[in-house]
Design a protein around this motif. Structure first.
Motif, mmCIF file in Angstrom:
data_model
loop_
_atom_site.group_PDB
_atom_site.id
_atom_site.type_symbol
_atom_site.label_atom_id
_atom_site.label_comp_id
_atom_site.label_asym_id
_atom_site.label_seq_id
_atom_site.Cartn_x
_atom_site.Cartn_y
_atom_site.Cartn_z
ATOM 1 N N ALA A 25 109.726 68.304 37.175
ATOM 2 C CA ALA A 25 110.489 67.283 36.436
ATOM 3 C C ALA A 25 110.133 65.884 36.948
ATOM 4 O O ALA A 25 109.942 64.950 36.148
ATOM 5 N N ALA A 26 110.009 65.747 38.262
ATOM 6 C CA ALA A 26 109.684 64.435 38.835
ATOM 7 C C ALA A 26 108.293 63.993 38.380
ATOM 8 O O ALA A 26 108.064 62.827 38.027
ATOM 9 N N TYR A 27 107.344 64.946 38.368
ATOM 10 C CA TYR A 27 105.980 64.608 37.954
ATOM 11 C C TYR A 27 105.951 64.204 36.478
ATOM 12 O O TYR A 27 105.314 63.210 36.095
ATOM 13 N N GLN A 28 106.681 64.964 35.656
ATOM 14 C CA GLN A 28 106.683 64.666 34.210
ATOM 15 C C GLN A 28 107.313 63.304 33.928
ATOM 16 O O GLN A 28 106.841 62.555 33.067
ATOM 17 N N GLN A 29 108.356 62.985 34.701
ATOM 18 C CA GLN A 29 109.029 61.700 34.508
ATOM 19 C C GLN A 29 108.080 60.544 34.855
ATOM 20 O O GLN A 29 108.018 59.539 34.137
ATOM 21 N N ALA A 30 107.318 60.744 35.924
ATOM 22 C CA ALA A 30 106.377 59.699 36.339
ATOM 23 C C ALA A 30 105.144 59.648 35.435
ATOM 24 O O ALA A 30 104.459 58.626 35.358
ATOM 25 N N ASN A 31 104.853 60.771 34.752
ATOM 26 C CA ASN A 31 103.659 60.854 33.887
ATOM 27 C C ASN A 31 104.034 61.439 32.525
ATOM 28 O O ASN A 31 103.622 62.549 32.169
ATOM 29 N N PRO A 32 104.795 60.672 31.729
ATOM 30 C CA PRO A 32 105.316 61.234 30.476
ATOM 31 C C PRO A 32 104.239 61.627 29.472
ATOM 32 O O PRO A 32 104.481 62.468 28.596
ATOM 33 N N ASP A 33 103.051 61.057 29.585
ATOM 34 C CA ASP A 33 101.993 61.360 28.612
ATOM 35 C C ASP A 33 101.238 62.653 28.942
ATOM 36 O O ASP A 33 100.460 63.149 28.124
ATOM 37 N N LYS A 34 101.452 63.224 30.111
ATOM 38 C CA LYS A 34 100.682 64.426 30.504
ATOM 39 C C LYS A 34 101.314 65.690 29.911
ATOM 40 O O LYS A 34 102.537 65.851 29.927
ATOM 41 N N GLU A 35 100.444 66.583 29.435
ATOM 42 C CA GLU A 35 100.934 67.847 28.881
ATOM 43 C C GLU A 35 100.848 68.922 29.980
ATOM 44 O O GLU A 35 99.754 69.305 30.392
ATOM 45 N N ILE A 36 102.019 69.344 30.440
ATOM 46 C CA ILE A 36 102.060 70.313 31.545
ATOM 47 C C ILE A 36 102.071 71.738 30.981
ATOM 48 O O ILE A 36 102.810 72.040 30.049
ATOM 49 N N ILE A 37 101.228 72.596 31.560
ATOM 50 C CA ILE A 37 101.211 74.007 31.151
ATOM 51 C C ILE A 37 101.830 74.835 32.279
ATOM 52 O O ILE A 37 101.419 74.721 33.433
ATOM 53 N N ARG A 38 102.810 75.658 31.919
ATOM 54 C CA ARG A 38 103.530 76.432 32.937
ATOM 55 C C ARG A 38 103.008 77.863 33.001
ATOM 56 O O ARG A 38 103.229 78.652 32.087
ATOM 57 N N LEU A 39 102.320 78.145 34.079
ATOM 58 C CA LEU A 39 101.905 79.531 34.337
ATOM 59 C C LEU A 39 102.570 79.981 35.631
ATOM 60 O O LEU A 39 101.967 80.652 36.463
ATOM 61 N N GLY A 40 103.817 79.535 35.805
ATOM 62 C CA GLY A 40 104.506 79.781 37.064
ATOM 63 C C GLY A 40 105.641 80.780 36.965
ATOM 64 O O GLY A 40 105.567 81.886 37.486
ATOM 65 N N ILE A 41 106.667 80.413 36.257
ATOM 66 C CA ILE A 41 107.879 81.236 36.261
ATOM 67 C C ILE A 41 107.651 82.540 35.498
ATOM 68 O O ILE A 41 106.978 82.561 34.471
ATOM 69 N N GLY A 42 108.227 83.595 36.018
ATOM 70 C CA GLY A 42 107.966 84.922 35.458
ATOM 71 C C GLY A 42 108.820 85.271 34.259
ATOM 72 O O GLY A 42 109.377 86.358 34.199
ATOM 73 N N ASP A 43 108.935 84.354 33.308
ATOM 74 C CA ASP A 43 109.719 84.678 32.108
ATOM 75 C C ASP A 43 108.775 84.950 30.949
ATOM 76 O O ASP A 43 107.715 84.332 30.836
ATOM 77 N N THR A 334 88.994 83.564 44.852
ATOM 78 C CA THR A 334 89.199 84.952 45.260
ATOM 79 C C THR A 334 90.524 85.405 44.646
ATOM 80 O O THR A 334 91.577 84.847 44.953
ATOM 81 N N VAL A 335 90.439 86.403 43.771
ATOM 82 C CA VAL A 335 91.627 86.796 43.004
ATOM 83 C C VAL A 335 91.872 88.301 43.054
ATOM 84 O O VAL A 335 90.950 89.083 43.227
ATOM 85 N N SER A 336 93.145 88.671 42.874
ATOM 86 C CA SER A 336 93.478 90.094 42.741
ATOM 87 C C SER A 336 94.669 90.219 41.788
ATOM 88 O O SER A 336 95.187 89.217 41.306
ATOM 89 N N GLY A 337 95.112 91.456 41.574
ATOM 90 C CA GLY A 337 96.200 91.710 40.603
ATOM 91 C C GLY A 337 95.677 91.603 39.190
ATOM 92 O O GLY A 337 94.460 91.665 38.949
ATOM 93 N N GLY A 338 96.616 91.497 38.231
ATOM 94 C CA GLY A 338 96.225 91.250 36.841
ATOM 95 C C GLY A 338 95.668 92.435 36.079
ATOM 96 O O GLY A 338 95.252 92.278 34.935
ATOM 97 N N VAL A 339 95.647 93.629 36.697
ATOM 98 C CA VAL A 339 95.120 94.804 35.993
ATOM 99 C C VAL A 339 96.258 95.764 35.611
ATOM 100 O O VAL A 339 96.289 96.319 34.516
ATOM 101 N N ASN A 340 97.217 95.909 36.536
ATOM 102 C CA ASN A 340 98.393 96.760 36.269
ATOM 103 C C ASN A 340 99.675 95.936 36.294
ATOM 104 O O ASN A 340 100.769 96.477 36.452
ATOM 105 N N ALA A 341 99.529 94.634 36.189
ATOM 106 C CA ALA A 341 100.687 93.743 36.305
ATOM 107 C C ALA A 341 100.353 92.404 35.655
ATOM 108 O O ALA A 341 99.184 92.021 35.604
ATOM 109 N N PRO A 342 101.383 91.688 35.198
ATOM 110 C CA PRO A 342 101.122 90.384 34.565
ATOM 111 C C PRO A 342 100.952 89.255 35.581
ATOM 112 O O PRO A 342 101.090 88.099 35.220
ATOM 113 N N TYR A 343 100.711 89.596 36.823
ATOM 114 C CA TYR A 343 100.577 88.593 37.879
ATOM 115 C C TYR A 343 99.172 88.565 38.464
ATOM 116 O O TYR A 343 98.587 89.615 38.743
ATOM 117 N N ILE A 344 98.689 87.333 38.671
ATOM 118 C CA ILE A 344 97.380 87.133 39.290
ATOM 119 C C ILE A 344 97.617 86.392 40.595
ATOM 120 O O ILE A 344 98.332 85.391 40.645
#
Ligand code: PLP
Length: 404
Positions: A25-43, A334-344
């Motif tokens: 929220a703080a980043y968006q307020q300081a940079n209102p023109d930026k389009e933030i993509i959320r790949l964080g919360i597990g919803d 270096t990555v793992s997960g993402g084959v049997n789960a929606p998490y990388i």
């Protein structure tokens, strides 16, 4: 003068996702023109399946007529749902679990937190490290975890079972014997799994040392590899040592609807007392039951149309997971997960801490992920991305990350 439960005061800082929310929220307020993509919360983001919506409409209409109106739900859940669960999730997999060993609830978060009510405060818990933070936090609230040691980002009276790259992000049997063992597979946040043979070792161990396993299978529907068990009851002897937690949140998009269940086999005992009887008592006293309309919606998930439609949603998310995995690999991560789960699960580059990488990704790519350190001490230096976004946003986020 009243006294508070001062175990709450021992809990460190604010909950992981509220810290992330504030930073974004703080980043968006300081940079209102930026389009933030959320790949964080597990919803989840996909709408409810048509079969589920039909069941909801139909059951809402039933509530409007005296002949079909439903008041309080039965304590353990409606028979129609418990039978559907027993048949589909257990009997079809050859597991000996009956409908009356299933307790319908409002979700796995509540159950994983509340299950501690039936255990003495003297039990020692063991957790995978990193893992879904609710297990440790709720045990801390109950006074079971000792003191928080900020330098170690860990509790003094918890057996941490490191799940690191060296162990393929799976835990090893602990050196110190715990009383309650939390296992979560497919794992949040690493996306890792263990095979049926590996899980059997845990079941044998728990039966040998007299421990109980609380097995969180909230991501069971994402399993794609044949040797990964869908339920702990695929293992011999699990009926005498394991409780299983399940959820409709990630397999059918019920995060806003709320439905889950807990399985406690009647063979699981402490002396002469069954844990089933204790949880039944707790459920009847402290839980109002999931609403009739929601349980009908849950039943619809098991219909032919429901299985097909929810299966398509899972395939959609797993296509995102593939996009993230392949994109990150091609960018040298270096990555793992993402084959049997929606998490990388990715290793942060250039020895950045998890939070340093969070800030870096937010500021340079306007992509939000989750710092691995929020899931336990062994998560430091790692980062979680989730497959729950839209395909378009996932592709766009990966393009930005690759361009860094
Ligand atoms: N268990 C794990 C491992 C989770 O990651 C989550 C949610 O992210 C839950 C349980 C919560 O499930 P529910 O929505 O049914 O409360």
């Amino acid at each position: 003068m009243f006294k508070i439960n001062d175990n709450y005061l021992k809990l460190p800082g604010s909950y992981l996702f509220s810290t992330i929310g504030k930073k974004v929220a703080a980043y968006q307020q300081a940079n209102p023109d930026k389009e933030i993509i959320r790949l964080g919360i597990g919803d989840v983001t996909q709408p409810l399946a048509p079969a589920v919506i039909d069941a909801l409409h139909k059951s809402v209409d039933e509530m409007g007529h005296a002949e079909t109106f439903h008041g309080y739900a039965p304590d353990l859940g409606y028979e129609f749902l418990r039978s559907a669960i027993a048949d589909h999730d257990y009997k079809k997999r050859g597991c000996d679990i009956s409908a009356d060993e299933i307790f319908v609830s409002d979700g796995a978060k509540s159950d994983s937190g509340n299950i501690g009510d039936i255990f003495s405060v003297d039990n020692k818990i063991a957790v995978c490290d990193p893992v879904y933070p609710v297990y440790v936090d709720t045990n801390a609230m109950a006074g079971r975890t000792g003191d928080y040691i900020p330098e170690k980002q860990a509790w003094s009276n918890v057996v941490y079972m490191p799940c690191t790259a060296e162990t393929n992000f799976a835990p090893e049997l602990p050196k110190e014997t715990p009383d309650i063992i939390y296992l979560c597979f497919p794992n949040n946040p690493t996306g890792s799994t263990i095979t049926k043979d590996e899980l059997q070792k845990w079941v044998d161990y728990a039966n040998k040392v007299g421990a109980v396993i609380i097995y969180d299978a909230a991501y069971e529907a994402y399993i794609s590899e044949p040797d990964v068990p869908h339920t702990i009851y695929e293992c011999d002897g699990a009926r005498t040592c394991a409780i299983e937690l399940r959820s409709f949140s990630k397999n059918a998009g019920f995060t806003g609807v709320r439905l889950g269940f807990t399985v406690i086999p009647k063979d699981l005992k402490c002396g002469d007392v069954t844990l089933h009887s204790l949880w039944a008592r707790r459920h009847g006293t402290k839980f109002n039951g999931a609403p009739y309309i929601v349980q009908r919606a849950g039943e619809a998930v098991y219909s032919e149309a429901g299985q097909k439609q929810t299966g398509e949603q899972i395939a959609y998310y797993m296509n995102n997971a593939k996009t993230i995995l392949e994109g990150l690999k091609s960018a040298g991560y270096t990555v793992s997960g993402g084959v049997n789960a929606p998490y990388i699960w990715l290793k942060t580059p250039d020895k950045m801490t998890s939070w340093e990488f969070f800030d870096y990704l937010l500021e340079k790519a306007n992509v939000v992920g989750t710092p691995g350190s929020g899931f336990g001490p062994s998560g430091e230096g790692y980062f979680r991305l989730t497959a729950f976004g839209s395909y378009e946003n996932t592709v766009k986020a990966l393009e930005r990350i690759k361009a860094l």
